[in-house]
Design a protein around this motif. Structure first.
Motif, PDB file in Angstrom:
ATOM      1  N   ASN A   1      61.540  61.122  39.732  1.00  0.00           N
ATOM      2  CA  ASN A   1      60.203  61.316  40.382  1.00  0.00           C
ATOM      3  C   ASN A   1      59.840  59.912  41.010  1.00  0.00           C
ATOM      4  O   ASN A   1      59.277  59.861  42.162  1.00  0.00           O
ATOM      5  CB  ASN A   1      59.275  61.446  39.345  1.00  0.00           C
TER       6      ASN A   1
ATOM      7  N   HIS B   1      56.943  64.362  46.994  1.00  0.00           N
ATOM      8  CA  HIS B   1      56.038  65.126  46.449  1.00  0.00           C
ATOM      9  C   HIS B   1      54.436  64.588  46.406  1.00  0.00           C
ATOM     10  O   HIS B   1      53.594  65.476  46.167  1.00  0.00           O
ATOM     11  CB  HIS B   1      56.334  65.262  44.761  1.00  0.00           C
TER      12      HIS B   1
ATOM     13  N   HIS C   1      50.042  65.764  44.444  1.00  0.00           N
ATOM     14  CA  HIS C   1      48.954  65.058  44.049  1.00  0.00           C
ATOM     15  C   HIS C   1      47.611  65.232  45.179  1.00  0.00           C
ATOM     16  O   HIS C   1      46.500  64.633  45.236  1.00  0.00           O
ATOM     17  CB  HIS C   1      49.038  63.376  44.158  1.00  0.00           C
TER      18      HIS C   1
ATOM     19  N   ASP D   1      52.108  65.099  38.034  1.00  0.00           N
ATOM     20  CA  ASP D   1      53.681  64.845  37.598  1.00  0.00           C
ATOM     21  C   ASP D   1      53.984  65.438  36.314  1.00  0.00           C
ATOM     22  O   ASP D   1      54.861  66.220  36.374  1.00  0.00           O
ATOM     23  CB  ASP D   1      54.087  63.616  37.581  1.00  0.00           C
TER      24      ASP D   1
HETATM   25 FE   LIG Z   1      53.724  61.571  41.206  1.00  0.00          FE
END
Ligand SMILES: [Fe+2]
Length: 438
Positions: free
Chosen positions: A204, A210, A215, A371
């Motif tokens: 990550n 992402h 988010h 996450d």
């Molecule tokens: Fe993140």
């Protein structure tokens, strides 16, 4: 014990799902990968005085980082050589001049050497002097780099400098941000359990694709509130910290990625979400006084995003946070998020780092839980055996190599591929103490 040839499980930008779910493979990571690599243990400022210790784990192995009489820091195993009792509980404290086992009162110098055994007469002609126990507490290869303490469990293996190479420049930048060239751990870390594999958290860190998706709801809401308020005047600290998470795809592409050999790498070669933080004049003045204007500017402009120190530590030099992902099982990871104080810098910087840690890194924050939800869903989804491969092919080119420092597009999944290349390399059997003595 060996599950399979690890190189069969990583191929052309794909990774087998067993890396995330299989217990035997996890055990192999503990005995091989976490023994062969230089793993982050702690920071010297956690053990300022002689006899101060910090007890933690490297992979599944309990260890103690302890300050010695001569001022150096050593890592030793947390195991009494007599009957195996852990000498200190996990956490920190002081043992004074020596360790004393709470079970039978065997005593050891802080370097692990045996000091005294009660009822010494009882060991006459017992063969004790040839025993494993008579050697005292087993030590671990230790290397301290600018106050950061690393250890390698394997008796033989790659050297510290060769393992990290140029990646140490991220540590340099974080330390150089102190006008005194020194950091201090600021209190206890945030510690929390994630029900997912430790490698998902490492992946990550350089997953630049992402934020705008995972988010969107949280960071996007902060942007909406800020814009609806008129977006006037100086941004509150929380807005300044969260808004960059809503940056567009192009921002992350342009940001760039740098990979180093042995699985290390970072995002943000040109700029990052940390580049535009307001710096108090008192701080920039102190930096200029310490380093000169040109050097101070160069230090502060280097605002790398996330640096991955393979296998399980990540660092944000520009905001002075460090995260450690401690593997407990294939689907359990203890996450520690640490904050550092820059010696000689105003408290406002520490305030921002602590706020960042609560706001972004904590699973109860408005960003970190996005996450966490994805990791735990992936852990469940990877139970599907009909689809055995996990894909990391964005901007992959067959023949790609990771044995030198290289720059890449910010949208590439190259750093994750670099990690899995190193994973194969360091999954080879480690030289343990037992094997050396045999
Ligand atoms: Fe993140």
């Amino acid at each position: 014990m060996t599950y399979a040839d690890p190189s069969d499980l990583v191929r052309g930008g794909e990774v087998h799902r067993d890396l995330f779910v299989d217990q035997k493979l996890f055990d192999q990571e503990m005995s091989n990968l976490f023994a062969n690599c230089w793993v982050y243990v702690g920071h010297e400022s956690q053990v300022p005085k002689r006899g101060d210790y910090y007890a933690t784990t490297i992979g599944s192995q309990p260890v103690i980082m302890v300050r010695q009489k001569d001022g150096t820091v050593k890592v030793i195993y947390n195991r009494c050589p007599h009957r195996g009792v852990q000498l200190v509980n996990e956490g920190h404290g002081s043992v004074g001049p020596m360790f004393r086992c709470p079970y039978h009162a065997w005593t050891f110098n802080t370097d692990g050497s045996l000091f005294g055994v009660p009822v010494k007469d009882g060991y006459k002609e017992s063969g004790f002097s040839e025993s494993c126990a008579s050697h005292g507490i087993e030590g671990v290869a230790t290397h301290v780099y600018r106050q950061f303490v690393f250890a390698r469990l394997a008796r033989e293996g790659i050297g510290f400098e060769e393992f990290f190479g140029e990646s140490l420049t991220t540590i340099d930048n974080m330390v150089d941000r102190s006008p005194e060239g020194r950091l201090e751990v600021a209190g206890a870390p945030l510690r929390y359990m994630h029900y997912c594999n430790w490698k998902m958290l490492v992946d990550n860190q350089t997953d630049t694709f992402h934020p705008m998706i995972a988010h969107e709801s949280s960071a996007g809401t902060v942007r909406k509130i800020w814009e609806e308020s008129g977006a006037q005047g100086p941004k509150p600290m929380v807005v300044e910290v969260v808004l960059p998470f809503t940056a567009k795809h192009e921002f992350y592409v342009e940001m760039g990625i740098r990979t180093w050999p042995n699985g290390h790498g970072h995002t943000g070669t040109k700029y990052s979400i940390h580049s535009d933080y307001t710096l108090p004049k008192e701080y920039t003045d102190a930096m200029e006084a310490a380093y000169g204007a040109e050097r101070a500017e160069a230090i502060l402009q280097e605002a790398r995003h996330n640096t991955v120190y393979f296998p399980n530590m990540t660092m944000k030099g520009a905001i002075q946070t460090l995260r450690l992902f401690k593997p407990l099982g294939p689907d359990r990871t203890l996450v520690e998020s640490w904050v550092f104080r820059l010696a000689g810098a105003p408290d406002e910087l520490l305030e921002r780092s602590a706020l960042y840690n609560r706001l972004i890194n904590s699973p109860t924050s408005i960003v970190g839980h996005d996450d966490l939800e994805m990791y735990e869903r992936a852990q469940q989804g990877l139970k599907v055996s009909a689809t055995p491969w996990v894909n990391y092919q964005r901007e992959f080119h067959p023949g790609e190599r990771y044995d030198s420092t290289q720059l890449w597009s910010g949208q590439s999944e190259v750093q994750m591929r670099n990690q899995y290349d190193a994973w194969v390399k360091f999954m080879k059997p480690a030289v343990s103490g037992e094997e050396v003595q045999a």
